[in-house]
Enzyme design. Structure first.
Site, PDB file in Angstrom:
ATOM      1  N   SER A  96      42.829  22.080 -15.631  1.00 36.17           N
ATOM      2  CA  SER A  96      43.278  20.693 -15.826  1.00 36.17           C
ATOM      3  C   SER A  96      42.106  19.718 -15.728  1.00 36.17           C
ATOM      4  CB  SER A  96      44.367  20.320 -14.825  1.00 36.17           C
ATOM      5  OG  SER A  96      43.846  20.277 -13.521  1.00 36.17           O
ATOM      6  N   HIS A  97      40.991  20.129 -15.093  1.00 36.64           N
ATOM      7  CA  HIS A  97      39.821  19.248 -14.988  1.00 36.64           C
ATOM      8  C   HIS A  97      38.585  19.888 -15.623  1.00 36.64           C
ATOM      9  CE1 HIS A  97      42.707  17.308 -12.443  1.00 36.64           C
ATOM     10  NE2 HIS A  97      41.998  16.205 -12.575  1.00 36.64           N
ATOM     11  N   ASP A 133      47.940  18.243 -15.013  1.00 33.54           N
ATOM     12  CA  ASP A 133      48.847  19.389 -15.157  1.00 33.54           C
ATOM     13  C   ASP A 133      50.117  18.986 -15.909  1.00 33.54           C
ATOM     14  OD1 ASP A 133      47.323  21.391 -14.038  1.00 33.54           O
ATOM     15  OD2 ASP A 133      47.959  20.939 -11.994  1.00 33.54           O
TER      16      ASP A 133
HETATM   17  P1  NDP Z   1      46.896  22.338  -6.611  1.00 33.70           P
HETATM   18  O1  NDP Z   1      48.316  22.129  -6.256  1.00 33.70           O
HETATM   19  O2  NDP Z   1      46.578  23.153  -7.794  1.00 33.70           O
HETATM   20  O3  NDP Z   1      46.082  22.957  -5.395  1.00 33.70           O
HETATM   21  C1  NDP Z   1      46.052  22.313  -4.155  1.00 33.70           C
HETATM   22  C2  NDP Z   1      45.262  23.071  -3.133  1.00 33.70           C
HETATM   23  O4  NDP Z   1      46.179  23.931  -2.481  1.00 33.70           O
HETATM   24  C3  NDP Z   1      44.131  23.943  -3.659  1.00 33.70           C
HETATM   25  O5  NDP Z   1      43.070  23.877  -2.739  1.00 33.70           O
HETATM   26  C4  NDP Z   1      44.785  25.331  -3.704  1.00 33.70           C
HETATM   27  O6  NDP Z   1      43.867  26.409  -3.536  1.00 33.70           O
HETATM   28  C5  NDP Z   1      45.712  25.264  -2.525  1.00 33.70           C
HETATM   29  N1  NDP Z   1      46.852  26.160  -2.655  1.00 33.70           N
HETATM   30  C6  NDP Z   1      47.690  26.277  -3.717  1.00 33.70           C
HETATM   31  N2  NDP Z   1      48.631  27.212  -3.449  1.00 33.70           N
HETATM   32  C7  NDP Z   1      48.369  27.693  -2.208  1.00 33.70           C
HETATM   33  C8  NDP Z   1      48.970  28.669  -1.376  1.00 33.70           C
HETATM   34  N3  NDP Z   1      50.035  29.347  -1.787  1.00 33.70           N
HETATM   35  N4  NDP Z   1      48.448  28.886  -0.158  1.00 33.70           N
HETATM   36  C9  NDP Z   1      47.374  28.190   0.270  1.00 33.70           C
HETATM   37  N5  NDP Z   1      46.749  27.254  -0.479  1.00 33.70           N
HETATM   38  C10 NDP Z   1      47.248  26.995  -1.704  1.00 33.70           C
HETATM   39  O7  NDP Z   1      46.192  20.878  -6.747  1.00 33.70           O
HETATM   40  P2  NDP Z   1      46.684  19.627  -7.598  1.00 33.70           P
HETATM   41  O8  NDP Z   1      47.314  20.108  -8.852  1.00 33.70           O
HETATM   42  O9  NDP Z   1      47.431  18.703  -6.748  1.00 33.70           O
HETATM   43  O10 NDP Z   1      45.277  18.946  -7.957  1.00 33.70           O
HETATM   44  C11 NDP Z   1      44.444  19.553  -8.934  1.00 33.70           C
HETATM   45  C12 NDP Z   1      43.127  18.843  -9.041  1.00 33.70           C
HETATM   46  O11 NDP Z   1      43.291  17.575  -9.618  1.00 33.70           O
HETATM   47  C13 NDP Z   1      42.374  18.625  -7.747  1.00 33.70           C
HETATM   48  O12 NDP Z   1      41.133  19.280  -7.864  1.00 33.70           O
HETATM   49  C14 NDP Z   1      42.185  17.129  -7.658  1.00 33.70           C
HETATM   50  O13 NDP Z   1      40.934  16.700  -7.132  1.00 33.70           O
HETATM   51  C15 NDP Z   1      42.305  16.726  -9.113  1.00 33.70           C
HETATM   52  N6  NDP Z   1      42.745  15.336  -9.223  1.00 33.70           N
HETATM   53  C16 NDP Z   1      41.803  14.392  -9.477  1.00 33.70           C
HETATM   54  C17 NDP Z   1      42.178  13.071  -9.545  1.00 33.70           C
HETATM   55  C18 NDP Z   1      41.175  11.994  -9.748  1.00 33.70           C
HETATM   56  O14 NDP Z   1      41.556  10.821  -9.768  1.00 33.70           O
HETATM   57  N7  NDP Z   1      39.907  12.256  -9.890  1.00 33.70           N
HETATM   58  C19 NDP Z   1      43.572  12.661  -9.372  1.00 33.70           C
HETATM   59  C20 NDP Z   1      44.451  13.749  -9.070  1.00 33.70           C
HETATM   60  C21 NDP Z   1      44.047  15.043  -9.023  1.00 33.70           C
HETATM   61  P3  NDP Z   1      43.489  27.322  -4.825  1.00 33.70           P
HETATM   62  O15 NDP Z   1      42.619  26.434  -5.652  1.00 33.70           O
HETATM   63  O16 NDP Z   1      42.787  28.523  -4.282  1.00 33.70           O
HETATM   64  O17 NDP Z   1      44.791  27.701  -5.501  1.00 33.70           O
HETATM   65  O1  PYC Z   2      45.094  14.898 -12.880  1.00 32.92           O
HETATM   66  O2  PYC Z   2      46.120  13.236 -11.874  1.00 32.92           O
HETATM   67  C1  PYC Z   2      45.132  13.730 -12.444  1.00 32.92           C
HETATM   68  C2  PYC Z   2      43.930  12.893 -12.605  1.00 32.92           C
HETATM   69  C3  PYC Z   2      43.832  11.531 -12.594  1.00 32.92           C
HETATM   70  C4  PYC Z   2      42.520  11.220 -12.774  1.00 32.92           C
HETATM   71  C5  PYC Z   2      41.849  12.394 -12.888  1.00 32.92           C
HETATM   72  N1  PYC Z   2      42.722  13.411 -12.773  1.00 32.92           N
END
Ligand code: NDP
Ligand code: PYC
Length: 355
Positions: free
Chosen positions: A60-61, A201
């Site tokens: 997703s990133h 996502d």
């Molecule tokens: P996920 O739900 O994919 O993952 C969240 C965290 O939980 C990860 O560290 C993951 O580890 C862990 N995890 C997931 N399942 C389990 C499990 N069963 N047991 C233990 N740990 C678990 O993250 P999001 O979809 O919420 O976010 C994805 C990305 O989006 C992030 O990297 C975030 O920084 C980015 N993002 C960036 C934004 C921005 O403004 N720049 C805004 C929003 C999101 P693992 O990776 O090993 O699965």
């Molecule tokens: O996946 O929510 C997101 C996001 C927002 C900005 C960068 N990633």
């Protein structure tokens, strides 16, 4: 590259998805960003973050973000020639003005200052201002943890998320990431959006014709929906009801007004419909376990390891373990990129032999 890797074979003439080595991913990202007008020093950390996400299976990133990066670079508020300006503050604060370029070069240049201050004071704060931000936060806290420090990072985004009990978007998807050093092993790292799903996502689910789990969002009329496109046009929701809303609000405050920067609402208004990446601040805090731990670093390290062992002993996994597994596999095999995304990247000037 291992023998028999798909990239080494002739690409099939049909519509098959495309295998790329990580080097090719980096080349594609860098060449598209350079073609869009980013100087090398600005483009390279952005290309690296995209490559790291592909390497760790966090698509997703990864390359999916490149068309949006180009749109951001072409948007009126973005400054391709921005050079981060570091302001050495008194005490434990490092401030870096990203100058309305991407956050990633600002982090890169400020990290040695953050490390030095953290070792001097036990804790130090990095405030990044005026940065366009699209990236995952785990690469940053993982780097801090690999220096032997603990790290916390957070940012607002655009106001896409309704607060618990409401229907109108106010909050961002506001990611929170944490890293803890584990000498001799990969660090403990988590990184998640405080929205029920990251927007990236939801966009990917829409692209793949999938429905969302319940509880991710509302349509434009405020009704619960599992249709990704309706959620993107309506409001996303925080995870964990009122608890996620409160955490997300904390991030708005700490990475916004606390460090003299915009909230997600402010970022959306600043964008004025350009559909660029959010532009705001980022807060990074680093902690030195050797300074804060009272002198017996080994006992403290063992306490942390005992905590982790209690997870893994009962079959629970630590966050980031999937990422580290994906890293090991993809470093050998490369990554598979959807054909339509690959074609779009080539249209944008992507060259997979640019390194
Ligand atoms: P996920 O739900 O994919 O993952 C969240 C965290 O939980 C990860 O560290 C993951 O580890 C862990 N995890 C997931 N399942 C389990 C499990 N069963 N047991 C233990 N740990 C678990 O993250 P999001 O979809 O919420 O976010 C994805 C990305 O989006 C992030 O990297 C975030 O920084 C980015 N993002 C960036 C934004 C921005 O403004 N720049 C805004 C929003 C999101 P693992 O990776 O090993 O699965
Ligand atoms: O996946 O929510 C997101 C996001 C927002 C900005 C960068 N990633």
């Amino acid at each position: 590259m291992p023998k028999g890797h798909p990239v080494t074979e002739d690409m099939p003439a049909d519509n098959a998805d495309v295998w790329l080595s990580l080097n090719e991913v980096g080349s594609l990202a860098l060449s598209v960003l350079r073609k869009a007008g980013l100087p090398e020093a600005h483009a390279r950390p952005v290309a690296q973050s995209i490559t790291d996400c592909e390497r760790d299976g966090r698509k997703s990133h990864g390359l999916l973000r490149l068309p949006g990066c180009v749109m951001t670079i072409e948007s009126p508020n973005f400054r391709p020639d921005a050079e981060p300006r570091i302001h050495e503050m008194d005490g434990a604060i490092v401030r870096v003005d990203a100058g309305f370029g991407y956050s990633l070069p600002a982090f890169e240049q400020a990290l040695p200052h953050l490390e030095r201050k953290t070792r001097a004071f036990g804790v130090a704060v990095l405030a990044i201002n005026n940065c366009f931000h699209f990236s995952a936060l785990w690469p940053e806290v993982e780097r801090i943890a690999r220096l032997g420090l603990a790290g916390l990072a957070m940012t607002p985004s655009h106001s896409w998320v309704a607060p618990f009990g409401g229907t109108r978007p106010v909050l961002g998807t506001n990611p929170l990431a944490f890293g803890w050093p584990r000498p001799g092993q990969d660090p403990y790292v988590f990184d998640f959006a405080t929205s029920a799903m990251a927007r990236g996502d939801i966009a990917m689910a829409g692209r793949n014709g999938e429905t969302l789990p319940e509880g991710c969002g509302l349509d434009a009329e405020g009704r619960s929906t599992t249709d990704p496109k309706a959620v993107l046009a309506g409001a996303m929701l925080t995870f964990g009801g009122h608890k996620g809303t409160a955490l997300s609000t904390m991030i708005e405050l700490l990475a916004g007004p606390l460090i003299g920067d915009l909230t997600s609402r402010g970022s959306m208004e600043f964008d004025a419909g350009a559909q660029a990446a959010p532009c705001h601040g980022e807060l990074v805090i680093a902690f030195d376990p050797d300074r804060l731990g009272g002198g017996d670093a080994e006992t403290n390290r063992q306490r942390a390891e005992a905590l982790f062992a209690e997870f893994t002993d009962q079959g629970a996994r630590l966050p980031s373990q999937h990422r580290y597994l994906a890293r090991a596999a993809n470093e050998k095999a490369g990554v598979l990129v959807p054909r339509d995304l690959f074609d779009r990247i080539v249209e944008l000037g992507g060259d997979r032999t640019a390194f």
